[in-house]
Scaffold this motif. Structure first.
Motif, PDB file in Angstrom:
ATOM      1  N   LEU A   5       0.777  -1.366   0.047  1.00  0.00           N
ATOM      2  CA  LEU A   5      -0.121   0.012  -0.027  1.00  0.00           C
ATOM      3  C   LEU A   5       0.754   1.313  -0.068  1.00  0.00           C
ATOM      4  N   VAL A  37      -1.108  -5.677   5.401  1.00  0.00           N
ATOM      5  CA  VAL A  37      -0.649  -4.376   4.529  1.00  0.00           C
ATOM      6  C   VAL A  37       1.022  -4.279   4.702  1.00  0.00           C
ATOM      7  N   PHE A 120      -2.605   0.010  -4.469  1.00  0.00           N
ATOM      8  CA  PHE A 120      -2.128  -0.945  -3.798  1.00  0.00           C
ATOM      9  C   PHE A 120      -1.993  -2.231  -4.830  1.00  0.00           C
TER      10      PHE A 120
END
Length: 134
Positions: A5, A37, A120
């Motif tokens: 991300l 993430v 992302f």
């Protein structure tokens, strides 16, 4: 599953200090198995700097998302409103356990050619350099 991300360095710092407990997105992952993430801190830093587990993802109108998350947003209402201007749906990723890497690295150190995502991209763990998790 994990995603890379792209996050502004100012907000990355707020995530690491615990001031920012939600990461806001206009679009969210289609896959339901995303659990982690990997944080790419955008330019001028331009490095993969850490990771966090996803506690949960909230999806609602921008106003309702703000009502639910504002005390832990790490941003002001003006920025939030500008970001979601004209949108009928907003997503807030609740940030779980955070890990700041001891050795942040540029994307060209990854084992496969990866460029900074606009928002992302899905990742497999085998793309990371060995030193990333010291």
């Amino acid at each position: 599953m994990q995603v890379l991300l792209s996050i502004n360095p100012e907000f990355v710092e707020r995530i690491f200090t615990g001031e920012k407990k939600f990461e806001y997105r206009k679009a969210i992952f289609r896959r339901s198995d995303v659990e982690k993430v990997i944080i790419y801190s955008t330019l001028p830093e331009g490095k993969v700097v850490g990771e966090f587990c996803i506690d949960r993802i909230l999806t609602d109108t921008p106003q309702e998302i703000w009502n639910q998350t504002q005390t832990n947003s790490g941003i002001n209402k003006e920025f939030f409103d500008h970001y979601f201007n004209g949108k009928s749906e907003a997503h807030a990723i609740k940030i779980g356990n955070v890990k700041k890497y001891n050795n942040p690295f540029r994307l060209d150190k990854m084992k496969a050619k990866v460029s900074a995502p606009q928002s992302f991209m899905y990742l497999s763990r085998d793309l990371f350099p060995e030193f990333a998790f010291e």
